[in-house]
Design a protein around this motif. Sequence first.
Motif, PDB file in Angstrom:
ATOM      1  N   ILE A 258       0.900  -1.062  -0.027  1.00 43.63           N
ATOM      2  CA  ILE A 258      -0.039  -0.027   0.076  1.00 43.63           C
ATOM      3  C   ILE A 258       0.876   1.144   0.132  1.00 43.63           C
ATOM      4  CG2 ILE A 258      -0.206   0.108   2.518  1.00 43.63           C
ATOM      5  CD1 ILE A 258      -3.126   1.094   2.006  1.00 43.63           C
ATOM      6  N   GLY A 259       1.776   1.317   0.711  1.00 43.95           N
ATOM      7  CA  GLY A 259       2.702   2.382   0.768  1.00 43.95           C
ATOM      8  C   GLY A 259       3.610   2.752  -0.706  1.00 43.95           C
ATOM      9  N   VAL A 260       4.039   1.728  -1.303  1.00 49.97           N
ATOM     10  CA  VAL A 260       5.148   1.880  -2.547  1.00 49.97           C
ATOM     11  C   VAL A 260       3.428   2.051  -3.461  1.00 49.97           C
ATOM     12  CG1 VAL A 260       6.308   0.752  -4.306  1.00 49.97           C
ATOM     13  CG2 VAL A 260       6.561   0.502  -1.954  1.00 49.97           C
ATOM     14  N   ASN A 261       2.492   1.541  -3.521  1.00 50.24           N
ATOM     15  CA  ASN A 261       1.441   2.002  -4.555  1.00 50.24           C
ATOM     16  C   ASN A 261       1.091   3.499  -4.286  1.00 50.24           C
ATOM     17  OD1 ASN A 261       0.877  -0.658  -5.192  1.00 50.24           O
ATOM     18  ND2 ASN A 261      -1.138  -0.933  -4.200  1.00 50.24           N
ATOM     19  N   GLY A 262       0.973   4.010  -2.963  1.00 47.76           N
ATOM     20  CA  GLY A 262       0.789   5.324  -2.783  1.00 47.76           C
ATOM     21  C   GLY A 262       1.945   6.320  -3.473  1.00 47.76           C
ATOM     22  N   ALA A 263       3.210   5.878  -3.127  1.00 46.71           N
ATOM     23  CA  ALA A 263       4.052   6.448  -4.018  1.00 46.71           C
ATOM     24  C   ALA A 263       4.148   6.649  -5.493  1.00 46.71           C
ATOM     25  CB  ALA A 263       5.563   5.502  -3.673  1.00 46.71           C
ATOM     26  N   VAL A 264       3.843   5.544  -6.114  1.00 48.90           N
ATOM     27  CA  VAL A 264       3.597   5.654  -7.634  1.00 48.90           C
ATOM     28  C   VAL A 264       2.389   6.650  -7.755  1.00 48.90           C
ATOM     29  CG1 VAL A 264       3.272   4.354  -9.610  1.00 48.90           C
ATOM     30  CG2 VAL A 264       4.736   3.118  -7.918  1.00 48.90           C
TER      31      VAL A 264
END
Length: 499
Positions: A337-343
């Motif tokens: 979820i965090g890396v999704n948010g980064a993209v």
Amino acid sequence: MDWVLFALIAIPVGAVLVFMLIPSRYPQLVRNVAVVSGFALFVLSVLVFVKYEFEGGNGLRFDLQLDWLENVAFLGENGITYHLAVDGISAPMVLLTGIVIFAGVFISWNIDYRNKDYFVLLFLLVSGVFGVFLSLDLFFLFFFYEVAVLPMYLLIAVWGASSNFGTFTRTKEYAAMKLVLYLVGGSALIFIGIFATFVEAGQGTFDLPVLGAVTYDENFQKAVFPLYALGFGILAGLWPFHTWSPDGHVAAPTAVSMLHAGVLMKLGAFGILRVAITLFPEGAEFWAPVLMTLGVTGALYGAVSAMAQRDLKYMVGYSSVSHMGFVLMGLATLTTIGVNGAVLQMFAHGVMTALMFAMVGAVYDQAHVRDMTLFGGLAHKTPRLAAFFAIAGLSSLGLPGLAGFVAEFHIFVGTFRAGYEWAGVLGILAAAITATYILRMLAMAFFGPFNERWAGLKEMRRGEQFGGALLIVFIVFMGVWPAPFIDRISESVEFILRV
């Protein structure tokens, strides 16, 4: 569909060749070629995003491999390949680039001074950006990375503008040189990391899928990961190596600022994810607390610095540093979820900051000042400009229903889930400061009593209105219906993180 990926790089290169053949006495023909090329890139980028199938396998689609160097002694039998593909992370970035360059062509419509040379460099830069997002060979990824960065020097030094601060002048030449020195320094670290990876892997290739299948020694990962993280991170506005960014944003012409903040800074974050985190998961886990600390510091520092600015462009420039800090926070969580948010934040920040810079340019072209304290009530004379700026600002501060909220929500949830509660609290504080300076700017410059000094201001040009409207469509689209983005991104992120 693999021809589409080839075309995304070939079209801007072809446009550059056409520009060079057009005599300088035909500036309108240059503009027409730029519009056609920009429209073609926009259509193909939308096609790539829409046609991308996000279910199954490693997420790579439209794979194209062309042998370039084979059986070279030091390379072994694999050599270097022109390997292009798109996954759920690069698909939104390709779409972002297509949107911003198409809008940027219309924003650049009134450039008269050597406009042929200007568009040559602009489209050369864009070919490099597409190349980075699509390349799966480290050699070509680095090559296109440099192609994307180096034209910035001339674009700023020739077509940019210097800034005055009382008796102190920050020249455009200074900003251009500072940008290049910082980014070339980062490139040197990347270059060292690439060859260290090549030697350690022992596969005789720079192909990323092959390199990704190798299990690297843990100590090697810990040693090499910071080379990539810092090298790419400089372009991503990593604190404390961010100082080139606001100066570069402010000195650049409007469309170049749009591409600079909207797209080029994303190359840095994309490189960290595509290369460093993908190849060296144990190194990423070891250095994640440091990356999180630097990301949070950048988010807070950028927000506080933006709040202290009177120059509209410097405010947006420091705001970009702050929002890229959120991106780095999301990457440092190493959670889906965090890396999704980064993209998601990379895309959201790209469209909203491009819109902000476009609107600042629209004001500056007429008023020839950017000091927000000198304005007042501009919405009375330029209601569309005020509305466009307000939408960009509200997305920046995370208003639900706009792109910024979707991205920041994922990042903050991922930060807390990863056990960085302190970082989540400070990140939310940075978001609150963002709301403060955005709302203050809107109140000071666009609303309230009208300053009669600006009675002669007119509404934006049609090209500026079209470019701004195009960016707004995607700000709202992502904010209202984020599923197409999340579906594409999440599967590729899960594959990278090996969830």
